[in-house]
Write a protein that holds these residues in place. Structure first.
Motif, PDB file in Angstrom:
ATOM      1  N   LEU A 165       0.613  -1.461  -0.095  1.00 25.53           N
ATOM      2  CA  LEU A 165       0.111  -0.641   0.290  1.00 25.53           C
ATOM      3  C   LEU A 165       1.051   1.105   0.276  1.00 25.53           C
ATOM      4  O   LEU A 165       0.503   2.561  -0.793  1.00 25.53           O
ATOM      5  CB  LEU A 165      -0.969  -0.364   0.862  1.00 25.53           C
ATOM      6  N   PHE A 172      -7.779  -1.796  -3.736  1.00 28.83           N
ATOM      7  CA  PHE A 172      -8.375  -1.094  -3.097  1.00 28.83           C
ATOM      8  C   PHE A 172      -9.825  -0.741  -3.078  1.00 28.83           C
ATOM      9  O   PHE A 172      -9.782  -0.339  -2.504  1.00 28.83           O
ATOM     10  CB  PHE A 172      -7.687   0.503  -3.513  1.00 28.83           C
ATOM     11  N   ALA A 181     -12.489  -0.682   2.369  1.00 30.91           N
ATOM     12  CA  ALA A 181     -12.164  -0.958   0.936  1.00 30.91           C
ATOM     13  C   ALA A 181     -12.927   0.628   0.175  1.00 30.91           C
ATOM     14  O   ALA A 181     -13.969   0.992   0.391  1.00 30.91           O
ATOM     15  CB  ALA A 181     -12.282  -1.891   0.126  1.00 30.91           C
TER      16      ALA A 181
END
Length: 620
Positions: A235, A256, A308
Motif C-alpha cells: 500500500l 483497493f 475498501a
C-alpha cells in the motif's frame, strides 16, 4: 395448463420439521440452556434441603430425649442453627422454583402465541389454495367447453377434470382474458398471505404451459458472491506520493476497491427504508423526526467493516434499483460530474415519501488516514403531511493506512431540519478516542420543536441501534468543562427505533456486504447501457479476476480522459468545463436552502419501459 405451488414452511401438520432459522435456533438453545441451569439449581437446593432436614430431625429427636433436663442449652442452640439453615435453604429453593416458573411461563406464552399465529396463517393459506384450486377447475371447464379459444394448449384427459364442484365459476369464450387475470390475482393473494407468515422461509408460485418453461413470479435475489481473493499489495508504495492530494484524481488498482460503484453505495442508504415507511404513517412531526434521524444514522451501519473504496463512477454512469414489488420504491442515480466526483440521486416510494440528494465527494490522504467528506444536502418529503426534511452527511475517516489494521470512524454533527414545521434535531457522532470512557461509535441527539423546546433524546451507536426517550422534565444542572450550565433531562424508558440486521453468513469473505449490498451488482435485464452493473472492470473484480479488471479499469479511465479533452475543446467559455449535461437530472435552485442542486426531470422509467436508450452515451 399445469400449476405448481411449493411452500417451504417452518413445520408442517404432520410434524416434519424444515431447517430452523439460525436466529430461532440460537434463541431456543439459549432458553433451553437457561432452563437446564435453573433445573440444576433446583436439584442442588433439593439435596441441601434433604441434608439439612435430616440434621434438623436428628436434633429434634435429641432435644426430645433431653426434655426435663436442665443441661439442654447447647442442644437448643444446635436446633436453632439447623432450623435457620433449613429456612435459608428452603427460601433458596422457593426462589429457584419461582425463577424456573417465570422463565418457563414467559417463553411458553411466546411459543404458544407463535404457534397459534402459525396455525391461523396455515388456515388462511389452505383456504387460499382451495380457492385457487376452484378457479383452476373453472378454467379447465371453460377450456373443455371452448377448446378453439385456447389454441396451442394441450387438451387434458377427461379424468383429469372434476365435474362435481358446484361452486366453480364458469367463463365463456369472450371472457378468457378475464379468467387469466382472476388466476393471477389469486396467485398474488396467495403470495401476500404467505409473505405475512412469520415462519415461512420461501414461496415459489410457478406455472407452465406448452410454449414456456417454468416462470417464477417473484424474483429470488442472490445471497452470495464469489469470495474475495487474497492478493497482497504494498500500500505504501502507491500512497506515499498521494499525501495531501485528491484521491479521485489518482489512478488506483482494483485491489483497493470493493465491487460496487459509488452510485451503488449511495443507493445502499435505502437498506432500512422501512424506517421511512413508518415515519410516513406518523401523525406527530416530532415522532416522525425521530424516525428520520434513525434513518440518517442507519446509512452508516454497513460501513463499520467496509474500508475498501467503491469504484469512482464514470461521467454519465447511472444506477437504478427497482424494488417496487418488495419495498415499494424506485431509485435512480447518475454521475453528473467527474472532477470533483458528484452524483444526483432520486427515490420515489409508493408508501408515502420521496428522497433526493446531490452529493459531491471530497477525499484527502493525510498520511496516516484518509478523510472522506460528502458535500451537499439530502432532502426527504412525506406526501401526506408535506413535511420536508433536509440534512447532510458526516465525515468518514479510514485510519491506519500505513501500519496496522484498517478501521473506519464517523465523526461530526448532522443537523436535521423540518423546513415545514421548523422542528430540528442535532445528532452528534462522537469520534473514537483511546482514552475516552464513552461507548465507541456513540451517537446522541435532541429533537426540538420550533420554539427550541426539547421533546426527545436520541442515543445509540451508528453500527448497531438507535433509541428514543420522551422527555418529561428538564432542568439546569452543574457547570460544564467550559463553564456553561448543562441541561438535565428526565425521560421515560427508551424505545427502540432501529436495529442493525445481522450480516449474511460468510460476509467476511464477501467484502462484508450486507444482504442488500449482495444484490446491488446482480445482473438485470433491461437496465440502461450506462448502468453500473454493466461496468466490465467492476464485474471482473467481483468474479475474482483482478488482473483482468485492472486492465479494463485502465482502458475505461483512458477513454474517459480522451472524452474529456474533446468536451473541453468543443465547449464554450460560458459552459461548465465538463461540458456535460446530465440525461435524467436538471440543475435548479432549491427553494428551502437557496443552494443549486439537481432534481430528477423524469423520463428514465418511461425509457426503460419502451427499451429506448438511444440518448444514452457509450461509456463502457
Amino acid at each position: 395448463m399445469d400449476y405448481f405451488v411449493f411452500v417451504s414452511v417452518y413445520k408442517d401438520d404432520s410434524g416434519d420439521e424444515a431447517p430452523i432459522p439460525h436466529e430461532e435456533r440460537a434463541l431456543t438453545q439459549g432458553v433451553l440452556k437457561t432452563l437446564a441451569s435453573k433445573l440444576d439449581d433446583l436439584s442442588t437446593c433439593n439435596e441441601l434441603i434433604g441434608k439439612h432436614g435430616a440434621a434438623l430431625q436428628r436434633s429434634l429427636s435429641e432435644l426430645e430425649e433431653l426434655r426435663g433436663s436442665n443441661d439442654n442449652t447447647d442442644k437448643v442452640k444446635a436446633v436453632n442453627e439447623r432450623a435457620t439453615l433449613f429456612r435459608i435453604t428452603s427460601n433458596a429453593m422457593l426462589n429457584a422454583c419461582r425463577d424456573f416458573l417465570d422463565v418457563a411461563e414467559s417463553h411458553s406464552r411466546r411459543w404458544q402465541k407463535a404457534l397459534h399465529y402459525e396455525r391461523e396463517q396455515r388456515h388462511h393459506l389452505e383456504e387460499t389454495i382451495e380457492q385457487l384450486a376452484k378457479q383452476h377447475n373453472s378454467l379447465e371447464r371453460a377450456w373443455r367447453e371452448n377448446p378453439s379459444s385456447y389454441a396451442g394448449v394441450e387438451r387434458p384427459q377427461d379424468g383429469d377434470v372434476s365435474d362435481d364442484n358446484e361452486e366453480a365459476e364458469f367463463f365463456d369464450a369472450m371472457e378468457d382474458s378475464t379468467a387469466f387475470i382472476t388466476v393471477t390475482a389469486a396467485i398474488r393473494q396467495l403470495a401476500s398471505q404467505v409473505s405475512a407468515f412469520t415462519f415461512t422461509e420461501s414461496l415459489f408460485v410457478c406455472f407452465k404451459d406448452t410454449s414456456t418453461n417454468h416462470l417464477q413470479l417473484r424474483r429470488t435475489r442472490r445471497t452470495r458472491i464469489p469470495d474475495k481473493p487474497n492478493y497482497s499489495l504494498n500500500l505504501w508504495s502507491i500512497m506515499k506520493n498521494c499525501i495531501g492530494k485528491d484521491l479521485s484524481r489518482i489512478p488506483m488498482p482494483v485491489n483497493f476497491n470493493e465491487p460496487l460503484s459509488m452510485l451503488q453505495r449511495l443507493t445502499e442508504d435505502l437498506e432500512y427504508s422501512e424506517l421511512l415507511d413508518r415515519a410516513a404513517r406518523c401523525d406527530s412531526s416530532l415522532e416522525q423526526m425521530c424516525l428520520v434521524a434513525a434513518f440518517s444514522v442507519s446509512s452508516y451501519s454497513t460501513t463499520v467493516h467496509r474500508t475498501a473504496k467503491p469504484f469512482n463512477p464514470l461521467l454519465g454512469e447511472t444506477y437504478e434499483l427497482d424494488r417496487l414489488e418488495e419495498y415499494g420504491y424506485r431509485s435512480i442515480s447518475e454521475q453528473i460530474s467527474h472532477h470533483p466526483p458528484a452524483a444526483a440521486h432520486h427515490v420515489t416510494s409508493q408508501r408515502g415519501w420521496t428522497l433526493w440528494q446531490h452529493i459531491t465527494i471530497d477525499s484527502k490522504f493525510r498520511g496516516k488516514y484518509i478523510s472522506v467528506v460528502p458535500l451537499g444536502n439530502i432532502h426527504l418529503q412525506f406526501h401526506s403531511s408535506g413535511n420536508h426534511y433536509v440534512w447532510s452527511k458526516v465525515t468518514s475517516t479510514v485510519h491506519n493506512i500505513i501500519v496496522g489494521k484498517l478501521w473506519i470512524d464517523q465523526s461530526g454533527d448532522i443537523d436535521i431540519v423540518n423546513t415545514t414545521t421548523k422542528d430540528t434535531c442535532r445528532l452528534k457522532f462522537s469520534p473514537y478516542s483511546y482514552f475516552s470512557r464513552e461507548v465507541p461509535r456513540k451517537v446522541t441527539g435532541v429533537v426540538e420543536d420550533r420554539e427550541g423546546t426539547a421533546h426527545y433524546i436520541l442515543s445509540g451507536t451508528w453500527d448497531d441501534k438507535m433509541e428514543s426517550a420522551k422527555i418529561v422534565e428538564s432542568s439546569q444542572g452543574g457547570g460544564g468543562s467550559e463553564g456553561k450550565q448543562k441541561t438535565v433531562y428526565q425521560t421515560l424508558q427508551p424505545k427502540l427505533l432501529w436495529k442493525k440486521y445481522p450480516l449474511p453468513e460468510n460476509a467476511e469473505n464477501m467484502h462484508f456486504f450486507s444482504s442488500l449490498a449482495l444484490t446491488l451488482n446482480e445482473p438485470e435485464e433491461g437496465v440502461a447501457p450506462t448502468d453500473s452493473r454493466l461496468r466490465p472492470d467492476q464485474r471482473l473484480m467481483e468474479e475474482g479476476l483482478w488482473d483482468e479488471a485492472n486492465i479494463q479499469k485502465q482502458r475505461l479511465e483512458e477513454r474517459q480522459r480522451q472524452e474529456r479533452k474533446k468536451r473541453e475543446a468543443n465547449c464554450c467559455k460560458s459552459q461548465d468545463i465538463e461540458g456535460y449535461q446530465p440525461l435524467w437530472f436538471d440543475r435548479k435552485t432549491d427553494e428551502n436552502t437557496g443552494d443549486a442542486t439537481y432534481f430528477y426531470k423524469g423520463g428514465y422509467w418511461e425509457a426503460k419501459e419502451r427499451q429506448n436508450w438511444s440518448q444514452c452515451p457509450r461509456i463502457f
